[in-house]
Design an enzyme around this catalytic site. Sequence first.
Site, PDB file in Angstrom:
ATOM      1  N   ASP A 198      -7.382  20.115 -37.287  1.00  0.00           N
ATOM      2  CA  ASP A 198      -6.218  20.977 -37.472  1.00  0.00           C
ATOM      3  C   ASP A 198      -6.276  22.064 -36.399  1.00  0.00           C
ATOM      4  OD1 ASP A 198      -3.882  22.108 -38.363  1.00  0.00           O
ATOM      5  OD2 ASP A 198      -4.414  22.046 -40.477  1.00  0.00           O
TER       6      ASP A 198
HETATM    7  C1  NOJ Z   1      -1.545  23.682 -39.024  1.00  0.00           C
HETATM    8  C2  NOJ Z   1      -1.215  22.871 -40.253  1.00  0.00           C
HETATM    9  O1  NOJ Z   1      -2.229  23.008 -41.214  1.00  0.00           O
HETATM   10  C3  NOJ Z   1      -1.014  21.394 -39.955  1.00  0.00           C
HETATM   11  O2  NOJ Z   1      -0.577  20.769 -41.127  1.00  0.00           O
HETATM   12  C4  NOJ Z   1      -0.053  21.224 -38.816  1.00  0.00           C
HETATM   13  O3  NOJ Z   1       0.207  19.866 -38.598  1.00  0.00           O
HETATM   14  C5  NOJ Z   1      -0.659  21.878 -37.587  1.00  0.00           C
HETATM   15  N1  NOJ Z   1      -0.819  23.298 -37.838  1.00  0.00           N
HETATM   16  C6  NOJ Z   1       0.176  21.685 -36.334  1.00  0.00           C
HETATM   17  O4  NOJ Z   1       1.294  22.468 -36.374  1.00  0.00           O
END
Ligand code: NOJ
Length: 739
Positions: A268
Amino acid sequence: MSQEKVSPAWLAETNTEHRVEALLAEMSIAEKIGQMAQMPHEHHSNDWLKEQVRQGRAGSVLNIVYTARVNELQRIAVEESRLGIPLIIGRDVIHGYQTMMPIPLGQAATWNPDLVERGARVSAIEAASDGINWTFAPMLDICRDPRWGRIAESLGEDPYLASVLGKAMVKGFQGKNLSDSDSIAACAKHFAAYGYSEAGRDYAYVNISENELRNVVLPPFKACADAGVATFMTAFSDINGVPATANDFLLREILREEWKYDGFVVSDWDSVSQLITHGFAENERAAAKYSLAAGLDMEMSSKAYLNELENLLVDGESELKWIDDAVRRILRVKFELGLFDRPYTNVKAFPVKGNKNHLQAAYECAVASCVLLKNDYQTLPIRPEKQKKIAVIGPLADDGYEQMGTWTFDGKEEWCITPLRALRDALGENAEISYVKALPSSRSNDKSAFAEAIAAARIADTVIMFMGEEAILSGEAHSRADIDLPGAQNELLEEISKLGKSTVLVILAGRPLTLGKTQHLVNAVLYAWHPGTMGGPAIIDLLLGKRSPVGKLPVSFPSVVGQIPIYYNHRMSGKPATYDSFTFIDDIVPRAPQTSVGNTSFHLDAGFEPLYPFGYGLTYTHFSYSHLELSSSEMSAEGEIEVKCILTNEGQREGTEIVQLYIRDRFGSVTRPVRELKKFQHVQLSAGQSTPLVFRLKAEDLAFYNRQNKWSIEPGDFDVWIGGDSKANLHQSFRILAN
Ligand code: NOJ
């Protein structure tokens, strides 16, 4: 400066694995590590990013949109980098691109994999037309805590429902073939247990037993891995002390070794560098080392891999094999997506976004997502021929942006049809519609427009209140501790209810709100979640009876926040409460007996039941269930039985019921949930019609991870129920025989 080009050996190959190996053999260490880096577009200057791509220091870019920009970056990757490896372009296309479907939790309330797949297909087509190759969806986190803002993005509390719908999303995003120009790679996230964040605070740590992890949290991930989801994303969470991004148990043991998953895993956002903040890695070098060792293939946003992997290799602290494996997996997905053969996007080859079919998909999904929670005295549907004066009141009646919900980067506010507009379109001159927003926003305590709202309600035949939460109150990092209607909405409802008018409450929200103190103030409650672009027409067609509600809750609704977590598939405990086994404490409370005899498990002030159970939802007719029969009361561990019943539409209108089958494994090597959803089907019946229903239940449907955490079918006694929600009481029992 452009690099000296090499002749691509992979071009001579046709088989994907051969192409991957041929390309890998030509790559320098730096180029391999470059493939493992994903760079956010918004954090860097265009020129800097282009240079990174040219130098082969980026395998993926996220959040760059619009074909011309994407194609230009792709051109640099393909024509100016030494090996010409295309980028994979990622974006959060969570419940729509420009045409917005209901939020995922709303989609889960449809219990309809066909609609969910269709929504994801539309989203993929729109996103692909702007050069996006990869979405970070579906979010498969099982969630039992509506305080957590990301429950909006989830498919609810049940592992089976989330598995069925998660697979449907994957199918919709990835299309018939991943290589089709309108397919995009899906991403099963967040691996794993992010939905168990303590107290529903986003990003908080998670404590979970391996048995619960395997039986409750992992099934939707396994289902999507088996369905061919191209990628996985790790969770931000620290699970039992080991953050998911460096969790070798999850990434190596379970995902790779047990499940044989061959797609790639992305972190993430910054979750590699966050290993330092967690207190797990002492510096960036250690963060890179632990993540690679655990089996993380691509790093999103932070640059620990770019900065440290080569040093770690030189110093003998990492293995080249791990890097090669990661790059193989990334290249494989790129080949499968057809990026090498067709790196550029031709927007003209796609249907226009927001076209009639796309809006129709959004409308059907929104209709099916609304759940009718209450309908006293058949308040709904509204009969405009008799109830000509309609007062529309509330902060969410006419706000296109807010009805889209969380994750609407690209959603077109101007395409949204609000409930107010839809009502006016539907009734035209045939009704007198007055509208008072009453509160500037759902969070507001400004009561200066209450008098106007009360005056409008006073002269109306019917009052429709549009309340709930704006989009900003749910989603990532938007958790709430108090999940009542925010601001002065409860007070507004109290004031309106004093008028004694026929009052309908429509709630737009990203989570279950606690309606324990509210729902008795109104005659009917329709829960519409954040219903997306076509939310207005969907809601109004339901209120006017042009369509009938079908949706069922994908998550239990607590009465008060203190009941959380409250979910249907809990374990039994040694002293379960029953309806006659507890008393509420009031001011004539006797002294507590100093013994545990007769005591059971419940809250003195809230009992043991949710306000509305999982699977619940009314419609404009009602159904009865009878004649539950089993084809046999025994089966072998390889066997199956048929579970049959008769469903009757007892009302005056046609309607669709979502028939649900639950089981209980009475005794296990580990105690089993009091109920587990195992099957469901949609059945449409005209007024008065009856139909026989059959479910085939296999012994393998009843397998679970046992005390040794091995997948097993344990012989013994089982209960089965069929009904319209998780409180169904039509019951039979059967036995699985020992071999
Ligand atoms: C953080 C989020 O937790 C995740 O779900 C998302 O896909 C990513 N950022 C990218 O934006």
